[in-house]
Design a protein around this motif. Structure first.
Motif, short mmCIF file in Angstrom:
data_model
loop_
_atom_site.label_atom_id
_atom_site.label_comp_id
_atom_site.label_asym_id
_atom_site.label_seq_id
_atom_site.Cartn_x
_atom_site.Cartn_y
_atom_site.Cartn_z
N ASP A 221 1.07 -1.28 0.06
CA ASP A 221 -0.14 0.09 0.08
C ASP A 221 0.87 1.16 -0.13
O ASP A 221 1.95 1.01 0.24
CB ASP A 221 -0.69 -0.13 1.19
N PHE A 222 0.35 2.46 -0.31
CA PHE A 222 1.26 3.37 -0.60
C PHE A 222 1.16 4.76 0.56
O PHE A 222 1.06 4.33 1.67
CB PHE A 222 1.17 4.00 -2.06
N ALA A 300 -11.59 12.69 5.43
CA ALA A 300 -10.69 12.03 6.75
C ALA A 300 -9.32 12.29 6.50
O ALA A 300 -8.81 12.71 5.43
CB ALA A 300 -10.80 10.36 6.10
N ARG A 301 -8.91 12.50 7.96
CA ARG A 301 -7.38 12.95 8.13
C ARG A 301 -6.40 11.67 7.79
O ARG A 301 -5.22 12.39 7.81
CB ARG A 301 -7.30 13.60 9.54
N GLN A 302 -6.83 10.56 7.86
CA GLN A 302 -5.93 9.56 7.68
C GLN A 302 -6.31 8.32 6.73
O GLN A 302 -7.11 7.78 6.97
CB GLN A 302 -5.84 8.65 9.14
N THR A 303 -5.69 8.69 5.53
CA THR A 303 -6.00 7.71 4.49
C THR A 303 -5.05 6.84 3.97
O THR A 303 -3.89 6.97 4.61
CB THR A 303 -6.55 8.80 3.37
N THR A 304 -5.54 6.01 3.09
CA THR A 304 -4.12 5.16 2.43
C THR A 304 -4.50 5.08 0.91
O THR A 304 -5.55 5.24 0.75
CB THR A 304 -4.50 3.83 2.92
N SER A 305 -3.46 5.16 0.25
CA SER A 305 -3.54 5.23 -1.14
C SER A 305 -2.98 4.11 -1.79
O SER A 305 -2.23 3.12 -1.04
CB SER A 305 -2.72 6.51 -1.75
N TYR A 306 -3.52 3.63 -3.09
CA TYR A 306 -3.14 2.46 -3.82
C TYR A 306 -2.63 2.50 -5.09
O TYR A 306 -3.37 3.50 -5.81
CB TYR A 306 -4.39 1.57 -3.63
N PHE A 307 -1.67 1.71 -5.36
CA PHE A 307 -1.33 1.71 -7.07
C PHE A 307 -1.50 0.12 -7.18
O PHE A 307 -0.84 -0.43 -6.63
CB PHE A 307 0.02 2.19 -7.35
N THR A 308 -1.77 -0.09 -8.37
CA THR A 308 -1.67 -1.61 -8.87
C THR A 308 -1.05 -1.57 -10.21
O THR A 308 -1.59 -0.51 -11.19
CB THR A 308 -2.98 -2.37 -9.03
#
Length: 315
Positions: A221-222, A300-308
């Protein structure tokens, strides 16, 4: 007026109560700490006969499969694809299914999954598992021969106990089973401060393992713990590194605990090095997302980003 002896007895009684109460508190606190330590203890190998995937809810498995129908019936030059990046945060299940649909193959006989050692468990820099995986009523077989080779050469140590908690591996095992039905799996988790010489040994081993029937997947996860706007800015820094296999710039990214670009720079570096050395420089971005967009919680103040993405040999 009380006698001196009465006063002494009274003080002794107070001290005794203090000792008993303090001792009880210490015992309970020590017992709680011991219980916590035991919960973190790595299980001996003989206690772990088979792993359970974290991702065994039939409805979730069905969702992943339904999002990517008929992938195996329409293989597109699978031998050209040498590896790819997939997210392990299952909120973004559509990205997971899209990735695995792109790389799905009945011809693949070995899948190597690299992931961060999220909890820093185990006694080695690179730790692998030799046990099979239970996925509902199905079983995903471990490549025991491959793991033995990595272990005997000093590249990794086998310690199945740590995989009872490692979601970076467990969350992807059902997809590996479904989209690579003929494959065995090699699971490796990497500690973040792995020395350069140990990285080089792993890179050499992975290149040696790679062939027309092997797929290498980096489970990553990024950006973490940032607002959507901040995460997007971080992702714009990361994307050119992914597309250009510019692993030399990974160390330049701001990796403070409050502003990370990727959950494991070491794992990303190793993966990109392997792809570059194999000549798999044809980059294809499959998907990109953020937990705020998927959940609809844009503030949201805390997120998670994604690349595939996938990396292929030039045609």
């Amino acid at each position: 007026m009380s006698s001196p002896y009465s006063l002494i007895r009274f003080l002794f009684f107070i001290m005794l109560i203090g000792v008993l109460v303090g001792g009880s508190f210490f015992y309970q606190n020590n017992k709680a700490e011991q219980k916590e330590v035991e919960s973190e203890r790595i299980l001996p190998k003989e206690e772990v006969k088979k792993h359970n995937s974290f991702f065994v809810d039939p409805s979730v498995v069905e969702l992943i499969v339904s999002q990517a129908p008929n992938c195996l019936s329409d293989e597109v030059e699978p031998k050209l694809i040498k590896g790819g990046i997939a997210n392990h945060h299952l909120l973004a299940s559509e990205l997971v299914s899209g990735f695995f649909c792109r790389v799905a193959s009945r011809e693949t006989k070995r899948v190597i999954v690299l992931a961060p050692n999220h909890f820093g468990l185990g006694g080695g820099w690179v730790i692998g598992g030799a046990n099979n995986w239970s996925i509902g009523e199905q079983e995903l077989f471990s490549d025991k021969e491959g793991m033995e080779k990595l272990s005997s050469s000093g590249v990794a140590i086998a310690d199945d106990g740590i995989f009872t908690k490692e979601h970076g591996i467990g969350n992807l095992m059902p997809a590996v089973k479904h989209f690579f039905p003929e494959a065995k799996v090699v699971t490796l988790v990497i500690k973040e401060k792995i020395p350069t010489d140990r990285q080089e040994k792993l890179i050499s081993a992975l290149k040696e393992f790679s062939d027309d029937q092997t797929m290498i997947i980096a489970s990553l996860d990024f950006s973490h713990d940032l607002s959507l706007e901040e995460a997007n800015a971080k992702d714009e820094q990361t994307l050119p590194i992914l597309s250009g296999l510019d692993y030399g710039k990974i160390s330049e990214l701001n990796q403070s605990s409050e502003a990370s670009n990727v959950d494991s720079p070491a794992t990303l570096n190793i993966f990109l090095r392997v792809m570059a050395d194999l000549g798999a420089t044809d980059f294809e971005l499959l998907g990109r997302g953020n937990s705020a967009l998927i959940s609809g919680q844009l503030e949201a103040r805390q997120t998670t980003s994604y690349f595939t993405a996938v990396y292929s040999l030039k045609k």
